[in-house]
Structure formats: structure tokens, C-alpha cells
Design a protein around this motif. Structure first.
Motif, short mmCIF file in Angstrom:
data_model
loop_
_atom_site.label_atom_id
_atom_site.label_comp_id
_atom_site.label_asym_id
_atom_site.label_seq_id
_atom_site.Cartn_x
_atom_site.Cartn_y
_atom_site.Cartn_z
N GLU A 225 35.89 54.07 32.98
CA GLU A 225 36.73 53.85 33.85
C GLU A 225 38.18 54.49 34.24
N LYS A 226 37.51 55.81 34.62
CA LYS A 226 38.25 56.50 34.70
C LYS A 226 39.16 56.49 36.39
N ASN A 227 38.85 56.35 36.66
CA ASN A 227 39.64 55.00 37.99
C ASN A 227 39.30 53.97 38.87
N LEU A 228 38.36 53.22 39.24
CA LEU A 228 38.14 51.95 40.01
C LEU A 228 38.44 51.27 39.14
N ARG A 229 37.58 51.68 37.85
CA ARG A 229 37.53 49.61 36.96
C ARG A 229 38.84 49.73 36.46
N LYS A 230 39.77 50.52 36.45
CA LYS A 230 41.00 50.76 36.23
C LYS A 230 41.46 48.73 36.98
N ILE A 231 41.08 49.10 38.29
CA ILE A 231 41.26 47.79 38.77
C ILE A 231 41.23 46.26 38.64
N LEU A 232 40.22 46.59 37.86
CA LEU A 232 39.56 45.36 36.39
C LEU A 232 41.36 44.91 35.71
N ASN A 233 41.73 45.51 35.74
CA ASN A 233 43.10 45.84 34.47
C ASN A 233 44.28 44.69 35.30
N PHE A 234 43.71 44.44 36.38
CA PHE A 234 45.33 43.56 36.92
C PHE A 234 46.27 42.47 36.74
N GLY A 235 46.86 42.30 36.27
CA GLY A 235 47.74 41.41 35.09
C GLY A 235 47.91 41.51 33.67
N HIS A 236 46.95 42.86 33.83
CA HIS A 236 46.73 43.03 31.81
C HIS A 236 47.81 43.68 31.32
N THR A 237 48.48 44.76 32.13
CA THR A 237 49.38 45.40 31.63
C THR A 237 50.80 44.98 30.75
#
Length: 353
Positions: A225-237
Motif C-alpha cells: 500500500e505505497k501507491n495504487l492499493r490506496k484506491i481500495l480505501n475509497f469511502g474509508h477515510t
């Protein structure tokens, strides 16, 4: 149904999952095998596992209390002590049979007991099947703060069998459906539209494999989760902050993970219209589809500042900055987006309209 191969293990489905477990157990010389359940899966799911694998009746069962409220270090202590008292050593296996709380906590316990023993995940909720089955995230909450303590460590295998979903109530199915909808929003517009057309979340069960494959595609490109994997956090912040606030507030009814993430996705879709040029009609489409399945939750205006304060604990943050994953369009996400405070207030107004 073909297995999905990750960088470290396979995700097996249905009959192939049962055969894979039998084969693995027969070919691996584990000193002891333990199975971790909660009080619900001990009653409803463990008998099914024993029916498939009769020798599982002789495995040592360790049980925790069900629910997010018990996903904490105290429950880990109980499991660690149970392993130790039952003679677990570094050649033991822990089979995690349950929803996301059991697989997250069990994976963390296994990863840290005697500096690491092997584990297998058998997710029994829709949420765990489509979310916790890939990626290797393990851990527990710190008070009401979500997943603050944990490690990334991979299981030996993951086994997905839809029979366990028969034990879930509709609210739990809706919670898992939220993550599937998110997969479409961040990566596959056609998948989003396919899911949006379903009459009920129960109809989404047929699409579990596609959600797992989408998540695996992202994780393989960015395992830590350095870059692209962060997109899985949409809605999660915002979703995690809302979930934590409702979990820790005595006057509010606790939200399931997917219910909080739905709110987060609607709020963050609005933010995307202001910061990432997401077309407003797409944000409205997201809002309308989600609210057709999830009742609008009353978030008292006076609670908003506390929810915003919780954002500082989000794991994507860096150098004191709160960073969001947002949408450029349905099916395409971007990450590391800073959001001005005044837009956060406006996003809550958008949800409350």
C-alpha cells in the motif's frame, strides 16, 4: 470455479476449497491444529467444517465474542493464552473461521504468536469473502479507532464457500455488498452498473469471485500500500471515522462496517466533484444507488466536528496531512488527495439533503 492465485497463496472456491484444505492438511505435518471462531460461527459454521473435514472435530477450538467491539488486544490475549495453554508451538496451524473480525484478529494472533505460526482463513461473511480474503491485512482496533495495530502477513490459503452466507441476516449481507459496489466504483464501471441493477444485496453472491479478482489485481501491483492499493480505501477515510464515532458514542447505534463505508462513499463522491472533476450526475448516481439499499443515517450536526477530528488517525495520512482516495469518474480512482475543511462540512450537507 477456478481458484485465484495471489503472489503468496490461492483463494479457492466451493468444492475445490474443501479439497484444497483436505489435501493441505494431509500433506503438511502440523504439530497441532487450532480453529478460531466467535460465538456465532462456533454454533453455525464449525459443524459444517467438521462435516467436510471430520478430523476437525479433534482440533482445539478457541472462541472469542462476536462483533467489532471485541476486535481488540484483550481478545488477542485470550487467544494467545489459549494457544499457549494448549501446547501450540511454531509448527502449529490456526484456522480462522469467521467474519472479518475473526480473520483480521486471528491473522494477527498467528503472525505474532512465537514470532509467527501459519494460518488459513475461511471467511464466513460476505464482507470477509470479498474484502479480507486478499491483501494480508491483519490487526485489531485501538479503542474505537479502526485497525490501528496490525501487520501485513499472508495466510497459507483462503477458502470461500457460499453455504456460510445462509447464516447471515440481510443487514450483514448489505454490509458486504457495500465493498463490492466500491470495487466497481474504483476499478470497473461495467461491474458497478451490473451491481447497481441488482434488486437485493443477496443477488450479489454470484459476483463474489469477480470482486476478489478485482481486489487481487490491485494488491498484486502494490502489496504494501505505497501507491495504487490506496484506491481500495475509497469511502474509508470518512467511513472509518464515522464507524469509529458511532462505535464509541453511547447515544448512537453502532454501524456495521459496510453501512459506514456507504456514507463515506457518498461524502467522498461529493468531494470528488469539487476536487477531481467527477461529473455531478455521477456523484448523484452513486448517492441514489447507495441510498436505494441503505437507509440514510442521521448524523447530528453537532457530531460532525468530532468525526472530522478522527480523520487524523487514518492510516493513509502522512506528515500531518489527511489524504483521501477520490474518484475521477465511475471506474477510475485517484489517491493522496488533500481536502479543505470547508468541503468536509459541505459533504455532510450533501448526504443529509
Amino acid at each position: 470455479m477456478n481458484a485465484i492465485q495471489t503472489d503468496s497463496h490461492a483463494v479457492f472456491f466451493e468444492d475445490a476449497a474443501i479439497e484444497a484444505l483436505r489435501d493441505h492438511i494431509s500433506k503438511t505435518s502440523y504439530s497441532r491444529i487450532f480453529v478460531l471462531t466467535d460465538n456465532n460461527t462456533a454454533q453455525h459454521c464449525l459443524p459444517e467444517l467438521i462435516r467436510w473435514i471430520p478430523e476437525a472435530a479433534s482440533w482445539t477450538c478457541l472462541e472469542i465474542k462476536a462483533g467489532e467491539a471485541h476486535k481488540h488486544i484483550g481478545s488477542c490475549m485470550e487467544v494467545w493464552e489459549g494457544l499457549s495453554a494448549s501446547g501450540a508451538d511454531r509448527h502449529s496451524l490456526l484456522v480462522n473461521l469467521g467474519g472479518g473480525v475473526v480473520t483480521d484478529l486471528g491473522g494477527f494472533v498467528a503472525s505474532t504468536y512465537q514470532r509467527g505460526i501459519r494460518f488459513i482463513n475461511i471467511p464466513t461473511s460476505l464482507l470477509a469473502m470479498v474484502d479480507a480474503s486478499v491483501g494480508g491485512k491483519t490487526g485489531v482496533d485501538l479503542g474505537p479507532l479502526k485497525n490501528q495495530v496490525g501487520v501485513i502477513n499472508q495466510p497459507e490459503m483462503v477458502l470461500i464457500c457460499k453455504v456460510f452466507l445462509k447464516t447471515l441476516d440481510p443487514r450483514e449481507l448489505r454490509s458486504g455488498f457495500a465493498e463490492m459496489l466500491k470495487h466497481g466504483l474504483i476499478r470497473d464501471a461495467d461491474y458497478w452498473r451490473q451491481l447497481a441493477a441488482l434488486e437485493t444485496p443477496a443477488d450479489a453472491v454470484a459476483h463474489i469471485r469477480h470482486s476478489v479478482a478485482l481486489k487481487n489485481e490491485v494488491v498484486q501491483q502494490d502489496p504494501t500500500e505505497k501507491n495504487l492499493r490506496k484506491i481500495l480505501n475509497f469511502g474509508h477515510t470518512l467511513g472509518h471515522a464515522i464507524e469509529s464515532h458511532f462505535l464509541g458514542h453511547p447515544d448512537l447505534e453502532t454501524l456495521l462496517h459496510g453501512e459506514a463505508i456507504v456514507i463515506g462513499m457518498i461524502l467522498e463522491a461529493f468531494l470528488a466533484t469539487r476536487l477531481c472533476d467527477l461529473p455531478e450526475h455521477q456523484a448523484n448516481e452513486i448517492r441514489d444507488v447507495l441510498l436505494s439499499h441503505y437507509p440514510r443515517v442521521d448524523i447530528p450536526r453537532e457530531h460532525r466536528p468530532e468525526i472530522v477530528r478522527l480523520l487524523i488517525h487514518d492510516k493513509k495520512n502522512t506528515h500531518g496531512k489527511v489524504l483521501f482516495t477520490l474518484l475521477e469518474q465511475i471506474g477510475k480512482a485517484t489517491y493522496n488527495q488533500e481536502v479543505p475543511a470547508d468541503l468536509l462540512e459541505a459533504s455532510f450537507d450533501y448526504y443529509a439533503e
